[in-house]
Design an enzyme around this catalytic site. Structure first.
Site, PDB file in Angstrom:
ATOM      1  N   ASP A   1       0.273  -1.425   0.295  1.00  0.00           N
ATOM      2  CA  ASP A   1       0.088  -0.309  -0.276  1.00  0.00           C
ATOM      3  C   ASP A   1       0.986   1.150   0.402  1.00  0.00           C
ATOM      4  OD1 ASP A   1      -1.748  -1.470   0.102  1.00  0.00           O
ATOM      5  OD2 ASP A   1      -2.343  -1.363   2.445  1.00  0.00           O
TER       6      ASP A   1
HETATM    7  N1  URA Z   1      -1.231  -6.413   3.886  1.00  0.00           N
HETATM    8  C1  URA Z   1      -1.424  -4.838   3.727  1.00  0.00           C
HETATM    9  O1  URA Z   1      -3.109  -4.529   4.563  1.00  0.00           O
HETATM   10  N2  URA Z   1      -0.569  -3.673   2.891  1.00  0.00           N
HETATM   11  C2  URA Z   1       0.173  -4.068   2.023  1.00  0.00           C
HETATM   12  O2  URA Z   1       0.596  -2.722   1.872  1.00  0.00           O
HETATM   13  C3  URA Z   1       0.397  -5.495   2.284  1.00  0.00           C
HETATM   14  C4  URA Z   1      -0.170  -6.498   3.474  1.00  0.00           C
END
Ligand code: URA
Length: 251
Positions: free
Chosen positions: A110
């Protein structure tokens, strides 16, 4: 087998050369468009020695692409995408400008998550890293709001039902409690969107910081945010092993 070389199936060799997927390569073979050492081969099971045999498609010699395998520490507040700034957000492209091969990320983090990304131009390896069938564990350090109690950790180990189905981590452990937050380590082998954040929130804790520290046997190690390095031979070998990919050259 001689000099440590393994023979590889012709369709796999063609996909390693970037000619076509293995299925499409089979079509090329059946159409009589592939020659090995000057002779048309129409047998799908044919094997070639990547170091000695000359393989041609439509009369042009093909050779395996040069693969790059990069480990990048994506800092917080970068998009996991290539191409310039998007809607005022920086992308990881600006961190890998000095890499000449067209590598792309095998999986995402993310915008506000950080940590290990593997970038490569090896399509087969990237596909396997991302595909849940290969069950490659991804390890996350998660700073969460509040004190995570023992009973919550036990419940996390049993899993939760999210909007898009059940989610069960491979493992969960408490690293430490701090004043008003906790640090836990969670391992998931699947990559559904926001899986860690959604999973943790379902237990009433908010994710404050999320850092991926390992993908299978490959660890972030001492890299600092924004830094990258080439994967070592040993790391690549163990990653390929974890993904069930046979090395075509023994070392
Ligand atoms: N899980 C999440 O919530 N975000 C990420 O970036 C990777 C795994």
């Amino acid at each position: 087998m001689e000099g440590g070389t393994l023979l590889v199936r012709l369709n796999r060799y063609l996909s390693m050369c970037g000619v076509a997927s293995r299925r499409k390569a089979d079509e090329l073979i059946l159409q009589g468009r592939v020659k090995v050492n000057g002779l048309v081969v129409k047998e799908l099971g044919w094997r070639v020695d990547p170091h000695r045999d000359v393989v041609e498609v439509d009369g042009r010699e093909v050779k395996p692409a040069t693969y790059r395998y990069i480990i990048l520490y994506k800092p917080c507040c970068y998009l996991t995408s290539l191409g310039g700034t998007k809607e005022g957000k920086r992308t990881i492209e600006e961190l890998i400008k000095d890499i000449s091969e067209r590598v792309y990320p095998a999986g995402r983090l993310d915008y506000n998550a950080e940590g290990l990304l593997i970038l490569t131009n090896d399509g087969e390896l990237a596909h396997r890293i991302m595909h849940p069938r290969h069950k490659l564990p991804k390890t996350y350090l998660v700073w969460v709001s509040g004190i995570v109690k023992g009973e919550t950790l036990d419940a996390m180990k049993r899993g939760a039902v999210l909007e898009d189905g059940p989610a069960k981590p491979d493992s969960v452990r408490l690293v430490k409690h701090m004043k008003d937050k906790s640090l836990i380590e969670i391992v998931f082998h699947e990559g559904r969107k926001h899986i860690v954040k959604r999973f943790v929130s379902s237990f009433g804790h908010k994710v404050i910081r999320l850092k991926r520290v390992a993908i299978g046997p490959v660890r972030l190690g001492k890299l600092k945010p924004g830094e990258w390095r080439d994967m070592t031979k040993e790391e690549l070998k163990s990653l390929r092993q974890a993904l069930g990919i046979k090395s075509f050259v023994r070392d």
